[in-house]
Scaffold this motif. Structure first.
Motif, PDB file in Angstrom:
ATOM      1  N   CYS B 221     -17.259   5.330 -21.777  1.00 35.80           N
ATOM      2  CA  CYS B 221     -17.099   6.117 -22.869  1.00 35.80           C
ATOM      3  C   CYS B 221     -18.382   7.042 -22.973  1.00 35.80           C
ATOM      4  N   ALA B 222     -18.408   8.343 -23.444  1.00 32.76           N
ATOM      5  CA  ALA B 222     -19.590   9.094 -23.273  1.00 32.76           C
ATOM      6  C   ALA B 222     -19.545  10.081 -24.479  1.00 32.76           C
ATOM      7  N   ARG B 223     -20.466  11.066 -24.473  1.00 33.42           N
ATOM      8  CA  ARG B 223     -20.248  12.417 -25.435  1.00 33.42           C
ATOM      9  C   ARG B 223     -19.634  13.511 -24.762  1.00 33.42           C
ATOM     10  N   THR B 224     -19.865  13.318 -23.293  1.00 35.11           N
ATOM     11  CA  THR B 224     -19.428  14.477 -22.518  1.00 35.11           C
ATOM     12  C   THR B 224     -18.682  14.162 -21.230  1.00 35.11           C
ATOM     13  N   VAL B 225     -17.905  14.849 -20.742  1.00 37.72           N
ATOM     14  CA  VAL B 225     -16.974  14.462 -19.636  1.00 37.72           C
ATOM     15  C   VAL B 225     -17.617  14.197 -18.632  1.00 37.72           C
ATOM     16  N   LEU B 226     -18.768  14.959 -18.312  1.00 40.69           N
ATOM     17  CA  LEU B 226     -19.406  14.774 -16.992  1.00 40.69           C
ATOM     18  C   LEU B 226     -20.434  13.376 -16.964  1.00 40.69           C
ATOM     19  N   ASP B 227     -20.542  13.071 -18.190  1.00 37.22           N
ATOM     20  CA  ASP B 227     -21.466  11.651 -18.303  1.00 37.22           C
ATOM     21  C   ASP B 227     -20.441  10.585 -18.104  1.00 37.22           C
ATOM     22  N   ALA B 228     -19.179  10.764 -18.746  1.00 42.55           N
ATOM     23  CA  ALA B 228     -18.011   9.806 -18.670  1.00 42.55           C
ATOM     24  C   ALA B 228     -17.895   9.537 -16.972  1.00 42.55           C
ATOM     25  N   VAL B 253     -14.078  11.839  -9.404  1.00 48.85           N
ATOM     26  CA  VAL B 253     -14.062  12.156 -10.785  1.00 48.85           C
ATOM     27  C   VAL B 253     -15.334  12.966 -11.208  1.00 48.85           C
ATOM     28  N   VAL B 254     -16.326  12.913 -10.566  1.00 48.77           N
ATOM     29  CA  VAL B 254     -17.504  13.825 -11.230  1.00 48.77           C
ATOM     30  C   VAL B 254     -17.162  15.202 -10.494  1.00 48.77           C
ATOM     31  N   ALA B 255     -16.605  15.327  -9.182  1.00 42.36           N
ATOM     32  CA  ALA B 255     -16.398  16.942  -8.818  1.00 42.36           C
ATOM     33  C   ALA B 255     -15.356  17.220  -9.628  1.00 42.36           C
ATOM     34  N   ALA B 256     -14.418  16.475 -10.158  1.00 42.37           N
ATOM     35  CA  ALA B 256     -13.331  17.055 -10.969  1.00 42.37           C
ATOM     36  C   ALA B 256     -13.938  17.438 -12.342  1.00 42.37           C
ATOM     37  N   ALA B 261     -15.316  22.387 -15.690  1.00 45.05           N
ATOM     38  CA  ALA B 261     -16.228  23.037 -16.476  1.00 45.05           C
ATOM     39  C   ALA B 261     -16.170  24.434 -16.136  1.00 45.05           C
ATOM     40  N   GLU B 262     -15.817  24.808 -14.934  1.00 39.93           N
ATOM     41  CA  GLU B 262     -15.550  26.116 -14.818  1.00 39.93           C
ATOM     42  C   GLU B 262     -14.654  27.058 -15.547  1.00 39.93           C
ATOM     43  N   GLY B 263     -13.707  26.047 -15.809  1.00 37.20           N
ATOM     44  CA  GLY B 263     -12.618  26.816 -16.836  1.00 37.20           C
ATOM     45  C   GLY B 263     -11.625  27.233 -16.202  1.00 37.20           C
ATOM     46  N   ASP B 264     -11.090  27.173 -15.110  1.00 38.78           N
ATOM     47  CA  ASP B 264     -10.057  27.606 -14.537  1.00 38.78           C
ATOM     48  C   ASP B 264      -8.694  26.547 -14.068  1.00 38.78           C
ATOM     49  N   LEU B 265      -7.791  26.554 -15.104  1.00 40.32           N
ATOM     50  CA  LEU B 265      -6.730  25.586 -14.652  1.00 40.32           C
ATOM     51  C   LEU B 265      -5.458  26.190 -14.201  1.00 40.32           C
ATOM     52  N   THR B 266      -5.768  27.490 -13.343  1.00 43.00           N
ATOM     53  CA  THR B 266      -4.681  28.127 -12.762  1.00 43.00           C
ATOM     54  C   THR B 266      -3.802  27.206 -11.862  1.00 43.00           C
ATOM     55  N   GLY B 267      -2.590  27.067 -12.009  1.00 40.86           N
ATOM     56  CA  GLY B 267      -2.033  26.413 -11.145  1.00 40.86           C
ATOM     57  C   GLY B 267      -1.446  24.824 -11.408  1.00 40.86           C
ATOM     58  N   LEU B 268      -2.135  24.233 -12.659  1.00 39.10           N
ATOM     59  CA  LEU B 268      -2.117  23.104 -13.252  1.00 39.10           C
ATOM     60  C   LEU B 268      -0.874  22.876 -13.798  1.00 39.10           C
ATOM     61  N   ARG B 269       0.232  22.059 -13.801  1.00 36.85           N
ATOM     62  CA  ARG B 269       1.370  21.830 -14.510  1.00 36.85           C
ATOM     63  C   ARG B 269       1.011  20.921 -15.722  1.00 36.85           C
ATOM     64  N   VAL B 270       1.302  21.181 -16.927  1.00 39.66           N
ATOM     65  CA  VAL B 270       0.810  20.374 -18.171  1.00 39.66           C
ATOM     66  C   VAL B 270       2.347  20.178 -18.901  1.00 39.66           C
ATOM     67  N   ALA B 484     -12.489  21.217 -18.385  1.00 40.14           N
ATOM     68  CA  ALA B 484     -11.935  22.595 -18.857  1.00 40.14           C
ATOM     69  C   ALA B 484     -11.840  22.714 -20.474  1.00 40.14           C
ATOM     70  N   VAL B 485     -11.320  22.140 -21.162  1.00 42.48           N
ATOM     71  CA  VAL B 485     -11.140  21.967 -22.699  1.00 42.48           C
ATOM     72  C   VAL B 485     -12.620  22.168 -23.183  1.00 42.48           C
ATOM     73  N   GLU B 486     -13.559  21.293 -22.927  1.00 41.61           N
ATOM     74  CA  GLU B 486     -14.837  20.837 -23.539  1.00 41.61           C
ATOM     75  C   GLU B 486     -15.717  22.241 -23.350  1.00 41.61           C
ATOM     76  N   SER B 487     -15.612  22.836 -22.006  1.00 39.09           N
ATOM     77  CA  SER B 487     -16.354  23.789 -21.915  1.00 39.09           C
ATOM     78  C   SER B 487     -15.721  25.096 -22.706  1.00 39.09           C
ATOM     79  N   ALA B 488     -14.551  25.191 -22.638  1.00 41.40           N
ATOM     80  CA  ALA B 488     -13.859  26.395 -23.503  1.00 41.40           C
ATOM     81  C   ALA B 488     -14.205  26.186 -25.053  1.00 41.40           C
ATOM     82  N   TYR B 489     -14.079  25.104 -25.660  1.00 40.65           N
ATOM     83  CA  TYR B 489     -14.479  24.613 -26.943  1.00 40.65           C
ATOM     84  C   TYR B 489     -15.928  24.883 -27.460  1.00 40.65           C
ATOM     85  N   ALA B 490     -16.756  24.567 -26.167  1.00 41.83           N
ATOM     86  CA  ALA B 490     -18.218  24.526 -26.497  1.00 41.83           C
ATOM     87  C   ALA B 490     -18.629  26.105 -26.792  1.00 41.83           C
TER      88      ALA B 490
END
Lengths: 99, 509
Positions: B221-228, B253-256, B261-270, B484-490
């Motif tokens: 649990c953390a305040r940021t995704v990288l910390d988690a 998970v750290v590399a992910a 954080a670079e904010g590009d989810l191209t190709g990801l299927r949600v 990605a969501v965190e950096s876009a919202y920030a």
């Protein structure tokens, strides 16, 4: 399906080794009935030919080498016991007089 | 509040490594913050059940000495952490939020506690929880409720409300939670923090006091995704002491998180799970969820709707499987080897003492679940209830399999509502159980899931969580999406969601 009586609740409490006060029994009888009524929803699912899952991981027989390893020191384990005597857990009487 | 308590774990570790600040100074700043806001069961945040100031300062001093000696420090060395009080620690009491274990000092450290100490993480103390991690509000703690830092009259979620509140109140930058049906993710959602339930078996359960062994999973649990992600890397990985631990490399998970954080989810299927929304979901929760789904599209993801028809039965199956395992696991609290013993006056038998102790030592929810489990496992009901629930569990796992054949991750709101007032649902078990509607399927199937901040609901200004679900051992996908969501919202909010929370100065004094 469920309609759980106070007597059944008292029997369950005995099986679970829970000494419950009379008002707890009354309160729990109503709540258990309500919860069991809701979870009975699982019976609506047609699943006769579906195998059960008891565990999320398909692991079986995880063994380690059969070798001696250190265990916890008895003193540190007994230090947390409600009562200890002569290096053992002291417990209330387990057998009755006639046994 | 000291500036040090506002910084992320990654920033603090870097500052310690560079000698900009000492680990002891960082620990002291957090201990001061705890003294300022944590208060007691009656007032304040009440995230902590036990604070070990001396132990924390000593652990921090060791990190400073290692640095002075020129030793290489790990990526979280010197960073303080709040540990959920269901993880055993040899140097601190471990209560599981229960009277039956009040004051118990375990004879050993949990594997994850040991790994964190080796990584130089400074354990500040033990955080509050619903008794034996059973609940969604932390009101089931025998030691009084924790309060949500966003609104002190409301619940911080549960069972890991203490860990989530400690993060949201800036009492610690990192925390450990455990998740059996949502106990990491739901508190994260309602406090505006990040919570990850790793793949079942991804993090050792050795030294985690069992609630339901086939469902329990500890996580970061953390305040940021990288910390988690950094914390995930410290605690995860195979442990021979846990026979359900997965002997495979931990996903990176750290590399992910960095890539996300670079904010590009191209190709990801949600996939948006059709069944997790609609009736019973608060309007503000659905609005923020829909915004976030639109954001994922904007970031390049391909979003489709996916149906998981058996998720509807998840709650019912869970409330048969979980109490069954609980009734068995909690049988170990028998007044003989540890914890409370009541009525041992020389006249009562062991069985009577056991029964009295359990009657006095367990709270209402623990008793309810022990009784439910005893019922579900009793002959005559076993096939109809427990057996059938296990089959539904198979069907839910199959729904996930089918969905992950079409998409990379699934999304839903984390929880149907925002934080509710303390006291509102405490004696209405069915209403309380509804909190875990979206989170339970992942526990039943064992896959990885997480909650990330998704904004504030319009009607009450309280945090909403985005729930992301990934396949077994694809935990890295959670971090990719979360970051990605965190950096876009920030960029949109001008900072983290938590920066909009009240300052709480001096409320605990």
């Amino acid at each position: 399906m469920p309609s759980i009586s106070r007597e059944e609740v008292a029997h369950l409490a005995h099986l679970a080794r829970l000494d419950l006060a009379p008002d707890e029994l009354d309160h729990l009888a109503g709540q258990l009935d309500q919860i069991l009524g809701a979870v009975a929803q699982v019976t609506e699912v047609a699943a006769d030919d579906i195998p059960p899952t008891s565990h999320a991981l398909p692991l079986t027989n995880v063994f380690r080498e059969d070798e001696q390893r250190a265990c916890l020191p008895a003193e540190s384990v007994l230090a947390a016991a409600p009562a200890a005597e002569d290096g053992r857990f002291r417990v209330p009487q387990i057998l009755g007089d006639e046994q | 509040m000291s500036g040090l308590t506002r910084r992320t774990a990654a920033e603090l570790a870097a500052a310690i490594k560079q000698g900009e600040v000492s680990a002891v100074e960082v620990t002291r700043a957090h201990l001061d913050r705890i003294a300022e806001v944590d208060g007691t069961a009656e007032a304040g945040v009440h995230a902590f059940l036990h604070v070990d100031a001396d132990g924390a300062l000593a652990a921090a001093a060791v990190v400073d000495q290692k640095r002075a000696a020129g030793e290489e420090l790990g990526p979280l060395a010197g960073v303080p952490l709040a540990l959920k009080d269901v993880i055993t620690t040899a140097d601190m009491p471990t209560t599981a939020g229960s009277k039956i274990l009040e004051g118990w000092r375990p004879p050993y450290d949990a594997t994850i506690a040991q790994r964190m100490r080796e990584a130089g993480i400074v354990i500040l103390g033990k955080t509050n929880l619903d008794e034996f991690a059973m609940g969604s509000s932390t009101e089931n703690s025998a030691f009084g409720p924790t309060r949500n830092p966003w609104d002190l009259t409301r619940i911080p979620g549960g069972s890991g409300g203490g860990s989530a509140a400690a993060l949201a109140a800036y009492e610690a930058p990192l925390a450990i939670g455990t998740d059996t049906g949502g106990s990491i993710r739901q508190p994260a959602a309602v406090t505006g923090t990040v919570g990850v339930k790793p793949t079942y078996g991804g993090v050792s359960r050795y030294g985690l006091i069992a609630c339901a062994s086939s469902l329990d999973q500890a996580g970061p649990c953390a305040r940021t995704v990288l910390d988690a992600a950094l914390l995930h890397t410290v605690i995860a990985g195979h442990d021979p002491l846990d026979s359900t631990s997965i002997a495979q490399p931990v996903p990176d998970v750290v590399a992910a998180a960095r890539r996300g954080a670079e904010g590009d989810l191209t190709g990801l299927r949600v996939g948006v799970v059709k069944e997790l929304g609609g009736e019973g979901y608060q309007a503000g929760v659905e609005a923020r969820f829909n915004d976030t789904v639109a954001l994922l599209s904007k970031l390049g993801a391909e979003v489709v709707e996916v149906s998981c028809p058996h998720f509807t039965y998840g709650l019912a199956a869970y409330y048969l499987i979980l109490p069954s395992e609980v009734s068995s696991n909690l049988a170990r609290f028998d007044a003989m080897r540890y914890g409370l013993r009541v009525g041992d006056d020389g006249t009562r038998s062991a069985e009577e003492v056991m029964s009295l102790t359990r009657g006095r030592g367990f709270g209402a929810e623990a008793k309810r679940r022990i009784m439910l489990g005893t019922y579900a496992l009793s002959s005559g009901y076993y096939d109809a209830y427990y057996g059938q629930a296990q089959k539904v569990r198979t069907l839910i796992a199959r729904d996930f399999e089918a969905a992950f054949a079409q998409v990379d991750v699934l999304v839903s709101p984390t929880t149907p509502t925002t934080a509710f007032p303390i006291g509102e649902k405490v004696d209405d078990p069915l209403a309380m159980y509804m909190n875990d509607l979206c989170t339970i399927p992942s526990n039943l199937a064992g896959n990885a899931s997480a909650s990330f901040p998704a904004g504030l609901a319009d009607e009450d200004g309280l945090p909403v969580g985005l729930h992301v679900m990934a396949p077994v051992m694809a935990d890295d996908r959670l971090y990719l999406v979360g970051a990605a969501v965190e950096s876009a919202y920030a960029a949109q909010w001008g900072g983290t969601l938590l920066e909009q929370a009240p300052a709480l100065e001096g409320i605990g004094q």
